[in-house]
Scaffold this active site. Sequence first.
Site, PDB file in Angstrom:
ATOM      1  CD  GLU A   1      36.357  23.581  -8.723  1.00  0.00           C
ATOM      2  OE1 GLU A   1      35.222  23.846  -9.118  1.00  0.00           O
ATOM      3  OE2 GLU A   1      36.577  22.642  -7.929  1.00  0.00           O
TER       4      GLU A   1
ATOM      5  NE  ARG B   1      50.484  26.334 -14.992  1.00  0.00           N
ATOM      6  CZ  ARG B   1      49.181  26.543 -15.017  1.00  0.00           C
ATOM      7  NH1 ARG B   1      48.713  27.767 -15.105  1.00  0.00           N
ATOM      8  NH2 ARG B   1      48.332  25.529 -14.950  1.00  0.00           N
TER       9      ARG B   1
ATOM     10  CE  LYS C   1      42.551  26.394 -24.006  1.00  0.00           C
ATOM     11  NZ  LYS C   1      42.765  27.377 -22.937  1.00  0.00           N
TER      12      LYS C   1
ATOM     13  CB  CYS D   1      46.863  26.487  -7.035  1.00  0.00           C
ATOM     14  SG  CYS D   1      45.697  26.232  -8.364  1.00  0.00           S
TER      15      CYS D   1
ATOM     16  CB  THR E   1      41.866  31.936  -7.284  1.00  0.00           C
ATOM     17  OG1 THR E   1      41.536  30.546  -7.346  1.00  0.00           O
ATOM     18  CG2 THR E   1      42.304  32.282  -5.880  1.00  0.00           C
TER      19      THR E   1
ATOM     20  CB  THR F   1      43.543  35.528 -11.480  1.00  0.00           C
ATOM     21  OG1 THR F   1      43.571  34.247 -10.821  1.00  0.00           O
ATOM     22  CG2 THR F   1      42.115  35.915 -11.738  1.00  0.00           C
TER      23      THR F   1
ATOM     24  CE  LYS G   1      46.824  31.443  -9.981  1.00  0.00           C
ATOM     25  NZ  LYS G   1      45.558  31.915  -9.474  1.00  0.00           N
TER      26      LYS G   1
HETATM   27  C1  UDX Z   1      46.162  22.732  -5.071  1.00  0.00           C
HETATM   28  C2  UDX Z   1      45.073  22.449  -4.016  1.00  0.00           C
HETATM   29  O1  UDX Z   1      45.279  21.141  -3.469  1.00  0.00           O
HETATM   30  C3  UDX Z   1      43.703  22.559  -4.639  1.00  0.00           C
HETATM   31  O2  UDX Z   1      42.716  22.395  -3.639  1.00  0.00           O
HETATM   32  C4  UDX Z   1      43.559  23.943  -5.271  1.00  0.00           C
HETATM   33  O3  UDX Z   1      42.310  24.071  -5.916  1.00  0.00           O
HETATM   34  C5  UDX Z   1      44.678  24.195  -6.275  1.00  0.00           C
HETATM   35  O4  UDX Z   1      45.951  24.015  -5.630  1.00  0.00           O
HETATM   36  P1  UDX Z   1      47.304  21.409  -7.081  1.00  0.00           P
HETATM   37  O5  UDX Z   1      48.191  22.588  -7.217  1.00  0.00           O
HETATM   38  O6  UDX Z   1      46.685  20.828  -8.298  1.00  0.00           O
HETATM   39  O7  UDX Z   1      46.098  21.733  -6.072  1.00  0.00           O
HETATM   40  O8  UDX Z   1      48.176  20.239  -6.429  1.00  0.00           O
HETATM   41  P2  UDX Z   1      48.368  19.527  -5.014  1.00  0.00           P
HETATM   42  O9  UDX Z   1      48.114  18.083  -5.180  1.00  0.00           O
HETATM   43  O10 UDX Z   1      47.629  20.186  -3.936  1.00  0.00           O
HETATM   44  O11 UDX Z   1      49.947  19.702  -4.806  1.00  0.00           O
HETATM   45  C6  UDX Z   1      50.556  20.977  -4.758  1.00  0.00           C
HETATM   46  C7  UDX Z   1      52.036  20.854  -4.505  1.00  0.00           C
HETATM   47  O12 UDX Z   1      52.304  20.534  -3.160  1.00  0.00           O
HETATM   48  C8  UDX Z   1      52.784  19.816  -5.332  1.00  0.00           C
HETATM   49  O13 UDX Z   1      53.994  20.385  -5.784  1.00  0.00           O
HETATM   50  C9  UDX Z   1      53.031  18.693  -4.363  1.00  0.00           C
HETATM   51  O14 UDX Z   1      54.141  17.922  -4.699  1.00  0.00           O
HETATM   52  C10 UDX Z   1      53.230  19.467  -3.076  1.00  0.00           C
HETATM   53  N1  UDX Z   1      52.937  18.675  -1.878  1.00  0.00           N
HETATM   54  C11 UDX Z   1      51.660  18.262  -1.610  1.00  0.00           C
HETATM   55  C12 UDX Z   1      53.957  18.368  -0.981  1.00  0.00           C
HETATM   56  O15 UDX Z   1      55.117  18.724  -1.187  1.00  0.00           O
HETATM   57  N2  UDX Z   1      53.637  17.655   0.142  1.00  0.00           N
HETATM   58  C13 UDX Z   1      52.397  17.243   0.441  1.00  0.00           C
HETATM   59  O16 UDX Z   1      52.208  16.619   1.495  1.00  0.00           O
HETATM   60  C14 UDX Z   1      51.373  17.548  -0.477  1.00  0.00           C
END
Ligand code: UDX
Length: 437
Positions: free
Chosen positions: A154, A333, A35, A266, A121, A86, A269
């Site tokens: 983060e 995931r 990597k 995220c 986290t 984690t 988990k």
């Molecule tokens: C999330 C948090 O937003 C971020 O702050 C943290 O650091 C990591 O976890 P992420 O997992 O990248 O980020 O994606 P995000 O855009 O938040 O979406 C998470 C999930 O929620 C997706 O599966 C999305 O489709 C779903 N979602 C989001 C909904 O079903 N409805 C919504 O209104 C918003």
Amino acid sequence: MKIAIVGTGYVGLVSGACFAEMGTDVTCVDIDKAKIESLRQGIIPIYEPGLDELVRRNVRDGRLHFTTSLEEVINDVEAVFSAVGTPPDDDGSADLTAVKAVARTFGRHIDRQAILVTKSTVPVGTSEIIRGIINEELDRRGVNVDFELASNPEFLKEGAAIKDFMSPDRVVIGVDGPRSREVMERLYRPFLLQNFRVMFMDIPSAEMAKYAANAMLATRISFINDIANLCELTGADVSQVRRAIGADTRIGNKFLYPGCGYGGSCFPKDVQALIRTGEQLGYPMRVIQAVEAVNDEQKHIPFRKLRKALGRLEGRRIALWGLAFKPETDDMRLAPSLTLIEDLLGDGATVCVFDPVAMDECRRRLSDKVDYATDMYAACIDADALCVLTEWKQFRLPSWPAVARLMNGETVIDGRNIYSPDDLAAAGLKVHAIGRP
Ligand code: UDX
């Protein structure tokens, strides 16, 4: 200013590239030799818009370096960031093996005043475990080095990671002494000067803030999904309900979109880890437990809708648009697509999938269990139904007459509520959305 960041996963790599872009000299460290070698050549292991350009530019300008050896750089930097994974343990609590290993290396090799910043986290209280490990190693070496800890969770979102890092709603920094505060203030000075909110607090509060934020967002999603399911039974339209409640400034309209459940690395988990922390401390987190249960159920909704529309799916062919857990990433995931595919295969259906970027990832996970289409329309050929699970831009305005001509049936499951039923009806298709009549 010089820093090292251990772990070149999502958080480590994005943070490293962004700090470098802000003028800091950053060395990214990972034990994965292959990597690191590809990163040196500018090959990025993840799909994140804008990241490859950012990495290449900062490598070229000499601000971003890669190595497999933390020992080599540890006494040349003012702060070591730990951004290692984690992943959930068998019981859902966060596995701290990698975090502890970084602390051990830090304790074994620091010779001068330094700070260790946790970006991964980690459950509340982890900094005390880290402190214990470092002290153990220093005692073993019989040296006395002044170190301090910090926690800098983060909050970036996949697909918008660079923008989130560069223009954050807030930066949360937990510190345990004046030196760590001073170093972190210097590192984040460009953000302070741009008037982004940088909040200093104690370490346990910073650790908890990350979990509480993600749990709150996950709660909104499960809440609106629950309301959506009830809307279907009452004849209400969740889109109207969402507009109405979101207009209340106390509620707000973000993160209230119903769908087929949240996935990704995220929310699932962190929700689980918070539940485990509550259990370990004798305080069951009942709201969060329900959030998780509702989400697990919600992922089966597209399958149930298909079953209702078509009956048994044995021998049927289902087209699936969208494999990634959300747009602008190839991350699958815990994606709702995986639950749907498992349900469909279990019922004897064949599945033909298409995703703009997650096809390779899907091949890696499912190999020949599903068929892979060359484009979104090809996926629809002879399909009895089409399911749309990720709201990629290119799925938003398809030619419905073309889809209808290719398909063998009329059923479309809109798992993200992005289509107008009238548009589909005009092409002779029938849409089943989430929480809408
Ligand atoms: C999330 C948090 O937003 C971020 O702050 C943290 O650091 C990591 O976890 P992420 O997992 O990248 O980020 O994606 P995000 O855009 O938040 O979406 C998470 C999930 O929620 C997706 O599966 C999305 O489709 C779903 N979602 C989001 C909904 O079903 N409805 C919504 O209104 C918003």
